[in-house]
Design a protein around this motif. Structure first.
Motif, PDB file in Angstrom:
ATOM      1  N   SER A 128      52.848  43.924  34.620  1.00 34.40           N
ATOM      2  CA  SER A 128      53.218  42.935  33.559  1.00 34.40           C
ATOM      3  C   SER A 128      52.076  41.700  34.264  1.00 34.40           C
ATOM      4  O   SER A 128      52.794  40.601  34.384  1.00 34.40           O
ATOM      5  CB  SER A 128      54.846  42.634  33.163  1.00 34.40           C
ATOM      6  OG  SER A 128      55.587  43.088  33.052  1.00 34.40           O
ATOM      7  N   VAL A 129      50.897  42.272  34.097  1.00 31.58           N
ATOM      8  CA  VAL A 129      50.315  41.118  34.502  1.00 31.58           C
ATOM      9  C   VAL A 129      49.718  39.915  33.943  1.00 31.58           C
ATOM     10  O   VAL A 129      50.172  40.115  32.535  1.00 31.58           O
ATOM     11  CB  VAL A 129      48.598  41.680  35.074  1.00 31.58           C
ATOM     12  CG1 VAL A 129      49.143  42.605  36.168  1.00 31.58           C
ATOM     13  CG2 VAL A 129      48.114  41.903  34.173  1.00 31.58           C
ATOM     14  N   THR A 130      49.560  38.796  34.607  1.00 32.50           N
ATOM     15  CA  THR A 130      49.402  37.565  33.536  1.00 32.50           C
ATOM     16  C   THR A 130      48.266  36.754  34.191  1.00 32.50           C
ATOM     17  O   THR A 130      47.636  37.467  35.448  1.00 32.50           O
ATOM     18  CB  THR A 130      50.237  36.177  33.396  1.00 32.50           C
ATOM     19  OG1 THR A 130      50.121  36.041  35.180  1.00 32.50           O
ATOM     20  CG2 THR A 130      52.210  36.935  33.253  1.00 32.50           C
ATOM     21  N   ALA A 131      47.531  35.973  33.516  1.00 31.53           N
ATOM     22  CA  ALA A 131      46.063  35.123  34.485  1.00 31.53           C
ATOM     23  C   ALA A 131      46.281  34.443  35.910  1.00 31.53           C
ATOM     24  O   ALA A 131      45.295  35.031  36.371  1.00 31.53           O
ATOM     25  CB  ALA A 131      45.608  33.832  33.095  1.00 31.53           C
ATOM     26  N   ALA A 132      47.673  35.060  35.910  1.00 29.28           N
ATOM     27  CA  ALA A 132      48.053  34.139  38.096  1.00 29.28           C
ATOM     28  C   ALA A 132      47.842  35.284  38.181  1.00 29.28           C
ATOM     29  O   ALA A 132      47.248  35.195  39.465  1.00 29.28           O
ATOM     30  CB  ALA A 132      49.186  33.754  38.269  1.00 29.28           C
ATOM     31  N   ASP A 133      47.908  36.612  37.794  1.00 29.03           N
ATOM     32  CA  ASP A 133      46.954  37.764  38.831  1.00 29.03           C
ATOM     33  C   ASP A 133      45.935  37.929  38.522  1.00 29.03           C
ATOM     34  O   ASP A 133      45.710  39.128  39.320  1.00 29.03           O
ATOM     35  CB  ASP A 133      47.863  38.828  38.569  1.00 29.03           C
ATOM     36  CG  ASP A 133      49.909  38.995  38.182  1.00 29.03           C
ATOM     37  OD1 ASP A 133      50.167  38.855  37.266  1.00 29.03           O
ATOM     38  OD2 ASP A 133      50.238  38.675  39.286  1.00 29.03           O
ATOM     39  N   ALA A 134      45.267  37.532  38.302  1.00 30.82           N
ATOM     40  CA  ALA A 134      43.471  37.871  38.668  1.00 30.82           C
ATOM     41  C   ALA A 134      43.101  37.308  39.885  1.00 30.82           C
ATOM     42  O   ALA A 134      43.191  35.844  40.366  1.00 30.82           O
ATOM     43  CB  ALA A 134      42.733  36.630  37.750  1.00 30.82           C
ATOM     44  N   ALA A 135      42.640  38.016  40.454  1.00 32.67           N
ATOM     45  CA  ALA A 135      41.886  37.480  42.126  1.00 32.67           C
ATOM     46  C   ALA A 135      40.740  38.669  42.742  1.00 32.67           C
ATOM     47  O   ALA A 135      40.495  39.466  41.726  1.00 32.67           O
ATOM     48  CB  ALA A 135      43.241  37.873  42.773  1.00 32.67           C
ATOM     49  N   VAL A 136      40.621  38.387  43.363  1.00 31.93           N
ATOM     50  CA  VAL A 136      39.735  39.876  44.420  1.00 31.93           C
ATOM     51  C   VAL A 136      41.541  40.042  45.441  1.00 31.93           C
ATOM     52  O   VAL A 136      41.816  39.760  46.401  1.00 31.93           O
ATOM     53  CB  VAL A 136      38.837  38.776  45.552  1.00 31.93           C
ATOM     54  CG1 VAL A 136      38.190  39.955  46.416  1.00 31.93           C
ATOM     55  CG2 VAL A 136      38.085  38.267  44.665  1.00 31.93           C
ATOM     56  N   TYR A 137      41.293  41.536  45.110  1.00 31.27           N
ATOM     57  CA  TYR A 137      42.576  42.169  46.244  1.00 31.27           C
ATOM     58  C   TYR A 137      41.202  42.900  46.590  1.00 31.27           C
ATOM     59  O   TYR A 137      40.055  43.275  46.554  1.00 31.27           O
ATOM     60  CB  TYR A 137      42.956  43.328  44.938  1.00 31.27           C
ATOM     61  CG  TYR A 137      43.608  42.666  43.688  1.00 31.27           C
ATOM     62  CD1 TYR A 137      43.169  42.042  42.400  1.00 31.27           C
ATOM     63  CD2 TYR A 137      45.261  42.222  43.675  1.00 31.27           C
ATOM     64  CE1 TYR A 137      44.594  41.241  42.051  1.00 31.27           C
ATOM     65  CE2 TYR A 137      46.386  42.300  43.459  1.00 31.27           C
ATOM     66  CZ  TYR A 137      45.769  41.358  42.511  1.00 31.27           C
ATOM     67  OH  TYR A 137      46.699  40.668  41.524  1.00 31.27           O
TER      68      TYR A 137
END
Lengths: 120, 111
Positions: free
Chosen positions: A86-95
């Motif tokens: 259930s990803v949202t824009a807030a989950d955008a990141a370098v992992y």
């Protein structure tokens, strides 16, 4: 020398599941020396611990993500994986995947990181 | 689970010393000697600089040192070099949820 390498899609649609894999070389993920970890960093922001898994299969997750995150091991491939639902824009990141030394809870080896964008 | 508190930025001239603080609680920094520090240059993965409060991994210059008093840990960099300009993050084991927590990061500028 321990080396880690992340792989997976760089683009995920909102509400879908983010899936990443970390391939480990130089050590067996079945050893008890490390907790196998995921850490993320949104663009321009700080580091956030996501969770880790021990060789026994025990998992520990960031409470803020716990309901959406799953970390698993594939000992046959010496890999571990992250799934974030259930990803949202807030989950955008370098992992980043990293090895956390089981003796002292510090991250001694890191992958190079992989950027995940969330967009339709 | 709150992030550890670090100053957003510090600066110093070449050859000087700077100290970066990292404040937590008795449930993390103050309760365990499991504080670590990471250096991150732009576009790069973090690099371990200090672990177990004050230990240096092999290859890290002895210009980098760590300490702790109560709920506050500190990273001191002496004899500043231009290459030390980077973001620095502290990290601690946290008893709550058997987890780890990072600080918000400090940008070091070498003037």
């Amino acid at each position: 020398q321990v080396q880690l390498q992340e792989s997976g899609p760089g683009l995920v649609k909102p509400s879908q599941t983010l899936s990443l894999t970390c391939t480990v070389s130089g050590v067996s993920i079945s050893s008890g020396d490390y907790y196998w970890s995921w850490i993320r960093q949104p663009p321009g922001k700080g580091l956030e611990w996501t969770g880790y898994i021990y060789y026994s299969g025990s998992t520990f997750y960031n409470p803020s993500l716990k309901s959406r995150v799953t970390i698993s091991l594939d000992t046959s491939k010496n890999q571990f994986s992250l799934k974030l639902s259930s990803v949202t824009a807030a989950d955008a990141a370098v992992y980043y995947c990293a090895s956390m030394n089981s003796g002292g809870h510090y991250f001694d080896y890191w992958g190079q990181g992989t950027l995940v964008t969330v967009s339709s | 689970q709150s992030a550890l508190t670090q100053p957003r930025s510090v600066s110093g001239s070449p050859g000087q010393s700077v100290t970066i603080s990292c404040t937590g609680t008795s449930s993390d920094v103050g309760g365990y000697n499991y504080v670590s520090w990471y250096q991150q240059h732009p576009g790069k993965a973090p690099k371990l600089m200090i672990y177990d409060v004050s230990k240096r991994p092999s290859g890290v210059p002895d210009r980098f040192s760590g300490s702790k008093s109560g709920n506050t840990a500190s990273l001191t960099i002496s004899g500043l070099l231009a290459e030390d300009e980077a973001d620095y993050y502290c990290c601690s084991f946290a008893a709550t949820y058997t987890s780890v927590v990072f600080g918000g990061g400090t940008k070091l500028t070498v003037l």
